[in-house]
Design an enzyme around this catalytic site. Structure first.
Site, PDB file in Angstrom:
ATOM      1  N   SER A  52      84.328  12.436  18.763  1.00 30.87           N
ATOM      2  CA  SER A  52      83.683  13.037  17.601  1.00 30.87           C
ATOM      3  C   SER A  52      82.737  12.065  16.896  1.00 30.87           C
ATOM      4  CB  SER A  52      84.758  13.578  16.649  1.00 30.87           C
ATOM      5  OG  SER A  52      84.204  14.432  15.689  1.00 30.87           O
ATOM      6  N   ASP A  90      70.864   5.797  22.096  1.00 32.20           N
ATOM      7  CA  ASP A  90      69.555   6.463  22.156  1.00 32.20           C
ATOM      8  C   ASP A  90      68.457   5.623  21.508  1.00 32.20           C
ATOM      9  OD1 ASP A  90      70.678   8.581  23.493  1.00 32.20           O
ATOM     10  OD2 ASP A  90      70.911   9.849  21.721  1.00 32.20           O
ATOM     11  N   LYS A 142      84.245  15.383  22.370  1.00 38.25           N
ATOM     12  CA  LYS A 142      84.386  16.357  21.285  1.00 38.25           C
ATOM     13  C   LYS A 142      83.073  16.430  20.510  1.00 38.25           C
ATOM     14  CE  LYS A 142      86.735  17.435  16.960  1.00 38.25           C
ATOM     15  NZ  LYS A 142      85.488  17.504  16.186  1.00 38.25           N
TER      16      LYS A 142
END
Length: 712
Positions: free
Chosen positions: A471, A482, A496
Site C-alpha cells: 500500500s 519512477d 495492494k
C-alpha cells in the site's frame, strides 16, 4: 482527494432513513447459544448498503457470492477440519445460496446457528481431551498424528474425530515427556492448559461471531474492505496514530488474572511508582467515586476497554502485588490517563559503516514500520502531531549532522497506512511534483502531489522492501523508482493498490435509532472509558492507486531494481494470491520530470552484488533456509513414537545449533557454546547489511566517475 473521500460520509448518511432493529428467529436454539444483538443486524444492513452502493469494486450479492461467503465463514470456524463432522457441514450446506438473502435482510440467524454447532463440538472435544488424560498411552507404537488437516475430508463419525483428538492429546503429552518431566506432572500441565482453553472459549461473545462472519462477507468482495467491531476499530486507530490514551501499561491474561506485563516509561503507571510487572488487576473503577468492577476472569479486550480512556480522566485500579496470595488485601492505585506515544513501533535509525577502497562509508538506515498519522491531533491543529514524515524528517536531520554518506529506507514488513504520509514522505526526497494517481469508482482520476519545494535529504538513497511491503510503502517506493531518485532493493512487494476510507458507523446511524438499539441491548453510555464507538468501523474500498508512470501497484506491486531472494513464500502471500483481488491495469502517465537515472549503473551494481553473493556464506545459508522452510511447510504429520521423535528432534536441534553458529561466523560474530544465550542487539540482519553495501557501491562508483570527469 481527501475531501472527496470525506464526502462518502455525507453520501452514507442517506442510509439512515431505512434501517430498523429486528430480532431474528433461531431454529433449534439452545439455552446457552449465542445470539446477535439487535444492532448487529442493523450494522449488517448499513455495511451491505455501503458496499453495494459505494465500493470501488462492484460485486452483486447473488448466489455465486453467497457460496464464496459460506466457504470463507466455514473456513474461519474450522479451517483445519478438527471439530465439525461431515454431517454438520452437510447440514450447513442448506445456507450456501441463502446467505446473500440473509445479508440483505440483516438476518444473522443462520450465521449464529452455524457457530453454535461449532461451539458445541469444540467444547465437547476439549472436554474429551481432558478425559483422555486419565489414559495411559503407549509411546512405542508407530503411530502418526496429522496436524495439518485442511485438505483432509471432514470426519465422518464421532469415533473418527475422537481418534483424532486422542492422538492430539498423545502428541501434547509426548512433547512434554521429551522435556524430561514425569507423566503425572505432564498430565497436570495439560489439564490446566485444556481447562484454560475451554475457559477462554466460553468467553467468546456475539461480537466475535459477528466479526468472523463480517470478515467472511467483506473479504468475498475484496481483500481490503473490512468491518471492525468497536474493539478492533479502537486498535486499528491506535495502530494508525502510534498513540493511545490510557495508563501506559501492557496487559496479558495470566491464570484468569489481568496482569501487568509492561510499563511505558514516563506514562501514568510508571510515574505513580505503584504499578509493577506481574501485578494483577482485580477490579477497575471510573473517576474518583465510581464503583469497582471485578475483572477477574474477564477477556483481555474487555478489560482494556475500561482501563483505557480519554486523557485527563481518572481510573482507579485494585491491584494484587506480584507474589501476594489471592486472599491478600488489594491496594488501590489512582491514575490520571495520558496520551501515550508508542515509540517502540515508530521509525528508528542506525548507522552502518562499510570499507570501500580503504575509506569508511557511513550509511544511515531508517526502519519505518508503518505510515502512521495521529489524525485527531493533526485535525485539531496540534503542531507536534505524531506522524511517519515528522519522525523521519527529524531522523534525516540527525543523520545529516552525523555526516552519513547515504541513506537506506527499510520498509520491509511495512503494510502501509496513511496515504497522506506516503505523499509527504516522498516529498522529503524530491523538490515537488506528482507522487500518485488515484482513480475512483466514477473513473475520475486525481493526481496527488508533493507541493513543498523543500528537500530534506538529497543524497544517495536506497529503499529496501519485501513481500509484506504494501500500500503506502508501494506508493513511496514506486515514486522513488519512477523519479529515478533512489534504488529499490529486495523482493516484489505485496501488490495492494486500493484506497480505503475509514467510516465510523456511529456517525451514520441516526441518534434516534442508536438510542433504540442501545435500549434493546440493555446498554447505557459508558463513562470515562475513552472511545464511545458502539457500532464499529467500515474500511471501504473507494478508489485505486496508480503510479505516476500510469501502472497500477495493484496485483503486481513494485519490482525491485536489484532483487533479493524472498524469505516470505511468494505463492502464499501477496495480492495475487487473493481470489477476490482486483486485477492489474494501467492509465495514462502523468506529467513528471526524472531527477535521476540508474539505468547505466544498475548492471554494474547488480554484478558487484552477484559476485559478493556467489562467495557469501550468509547468502548460501539464506537460500538453504528458504528451501528448508519449503520442505517443512510440506510436512503434514508427525510421529508419535517417542524414540523416533526424540531422534528427529535431537538431529534438528543439533543441525539448527551448528547452522546458527555458521551464520554467526559468516557475519563476523563469535560462535555460541551449548546453552549460551546470544548477546542482545547483535547485528544479524544480512539483507539490510547487503542493502547498505549496494548503496556503498553506488557511492563509490559515483566518486570514481566524478574523479574521472575532474581529470578530463
Amino acid at each position: 482527494m481527501f475531501k472527496k473521500l470525506y464526502l462518502m460520509l455525507v453520501l452514507a448518511a442517506a442510509l439512515a432513513c431505512n434501517a430498523s432493529p429486528s430480532k431474528p428467529v433461531y431454529k433449534n436454539a439452545g439455552p446457552n447459544d449465542l445470539q446477535p444483538d439487535p444492532q448487529q443486524s442493523v450494522v449488517l444492513s448499513y455495511v451491505t448498503k455501503l458496499i453495494t452502493d459505494y465500493n470501488y469494486k462492484k460485486v452483486p450479492l447473488n448466489d455465486s457470492i453467497s457460496k464464496i461467503i459460506f466457504d470463507s465463514y466455514l473456513k474461519k470456524l474450522d479451517e483445519n477440519h478438527n471439530y465439525l463432522l461431515a454431517s454438520d457441514v452437510k447440514d450447513f450446506e442448506q445456507f450456501q445460496t441463502t446467505l446473500d438473502d440473509d445479508i440483505k435482510a440483516g438476518n444473522l440467524a443462520n450465521v449464529f446457528y452455524m457457530f453454535n454447532v461449532f461451539q458445541k463440538r469444540y467444547t465437547e472435544y476439549v472436554n474429551y481431551s481432558v478425559a483422555e488424560l486419565n489414559k495411559n498411552f503407549d509411546f512405542t507404537k508407530n503411530e502418526t498424528f496429522t496436524y495439518d488437516r485442511e485438505k483432509q475430508p471432514w470426519p465422518a463419525s464421532v469415533s473418527e474425530i475422537h481418534d483424532l483428538w486422542s492422538k492430539r492429546v498423545k502428541y501434547d503429552l509426548l512433547n512434554l515427556k521429551l522435556t524430561g518431566k514425569t507423566d503425572a506432572a505432564n498430565k497436570e500441565t495439560l489439564k490446566k492448559r485444556y481447562t484454560s482453553i475451554l475457559s477462554q472459549s466460553n468467553k467468546l461473545s456475539n461480537q466475535d461471531v459477528f466479526q468472523a462472519f463480517m470478515d467472511a462477507f467483506t473479504e468475498a468482495i475484496d481483500p481490503h474492505t473490512n468491518y471492525f467491531n468497536p474493539a478492533l476499530a479502537a486498535n486499528f486507530n491506535i495502530d494508525m496514530s502510534r498513540s493511545l490514551e490510557g495508563i501506559g501499561a501492557s496487559l496479558q491474561i495470566d491464570n484468569e488474572y489481568v496482569t501487568i506485563k509492561g510499563v511505558t516509561a514516563g506514562g501514568p503507571a510508571d510515574k505513580s511508582k505503584q504499578v509493577n510487572i506481574d501485578d494483577r488487576i482485580i477490579a477497575v473503577a471510573q473517576g474518583t467515586n465510581g464503583e469497582f468492577q471485578d475483572v477477574v476472569g474477564w477477556r483481555i479486550d474487555n478489560a482494556i476497554a475500561i482501563i483505557r480512556g480519554k486523557k485527563g480522566t481518572v481510573v482507579r485500579l485494585q491491584l494484587l502485588p506480584k507474589g501476594s496470595p489471592a486472599t491478600a488485601k488489594p491496594k488501590i492505585v489512582t491514575l490520571v490517563r495520558e496520551k501515550i506515544i508508542l515509540k517502540d513501533i515508530s521509525a528508528k535509525k542506525e548507522i552502518r559503516t562499510y570499507n570501500s577502497n580503504g575509506k569508511t562509508v557511513r550509511i544511515g538506515v531508517i526502519s519505518v514500520p508503518a505510515f502512521y498519522l495521529d489524525f485527531a491531533d493533526y485535525k485539531a491543529g496540534n503542531p507536534n502531531y505524531k506522524s511517519t514524515t515528522r519522525d523521519v524528517k527529524l531522523i534525516l536531520d540527525s543523520l545529516k549532522r552525523e555526516n552519513v554518506d547515504g541513506v537506506v529506507m527499510d520498509l520491509r514488513q511495512n503494510g502501509g497506512g496513511s496515504l497522506m504520509e506516503a505523499i509527504e514522505l516522498t516529498g522529503l526526497f524530491i523538490k515537488e511534483g506528482p507522487v500518485v494517481q488515484v482513480r475512483d469508482s466514477r473513473n475520475s482520476i486525481e493526481v496527488d502531489k508533493d507541493e513543498d519545494p523543500d528537500i530534506t535529504y538529497s543524497g544517495p538513497l536506497a529503499v529496501l522492501v519485501d513481500r509484506f511491503s504494501a500500500s503506502a510503502s508501494e506508493i513511496f517506493s514506486a515514486a522513488i523508482q519512477d523519479y529515478g531518485r533512489g534504488i529499490i532493493l529486495g523482493t516484489q512487494t505485496y501488490g495492494k493498490g486500493s484506497v480505503q476510507n475509514a467510516i465510523d458507523l456511529d456517525k451514520i446511524i441516526t441518534p434516534t435509532l442508536k438510542d433504540k438499539l442501545m435500549a434493546l441491548a440493555g446498554k447505557t453510555k459508558s463513562v470515562g472509558t475513552g472511545s464511545q464507538n458502539k457500532f464499529g468501523q467500515l474500511n471501504l474500498t473507494v478508489a485505486k492507486f496508480y503510479r505516476i508512470n500510469g501502472s497500477s501497484t495493484q496485483h503486481k506491486g513494485v519490482m525491485p531494481d536489484i532483487q533479493f531472494p524472498s524469505v516470505i513464500p511468494m505463492d502464499k502471500y501477496g495480492e495475487d494470491t487473493e481470489p477476490s483481488a482486483m486485477p492489474f491495469d494501467m492509465i495514462p502517465k502523468t506529467d513528471y520530470t526524472n531527477v535521476g537515472n540508474y539505468t547505466t549503473v544498475l548492471p554494474q551494481l547488480k554484478k558487484m552484488h552477484d559476485d559478493r553473493m556467489n562467495t557469501s556464506a550468509s547468502y548460501k545459508y539464506l537460500l538453504e533456509d528458504i528451501e528448508e522452510s519449503k520442505k517443512q511447510d510440506e510436512e503434514k504429520s508427525v510421529t508419535l513414537n517417542e524414540q523416533k521423535l526424540k531422534q528427529e528432534r535431537d538431529e534438528d536441534e543439533k543441525k539448527a545449533f551448528e547452522r546458527n553458529n555458521m551464520r554467526r561466523v559468516a557475519l563476523g560474530l563469535k560462535p555460541l557454546k551449548k546453552g549460551e544465550t546470544k548477546p542482545k542487539n547483535e547485528d544479524l540482519d544480512f539483507l539490510q547489511k547487503e542493502a547498505g553495501q549496494i548503496l556503498t557501491d553506488y557511492i563509490t562508483l559515483g566518486n570514481k566517475t566524478a574523479a574521472v570527469n575532474k581529470q578530463l
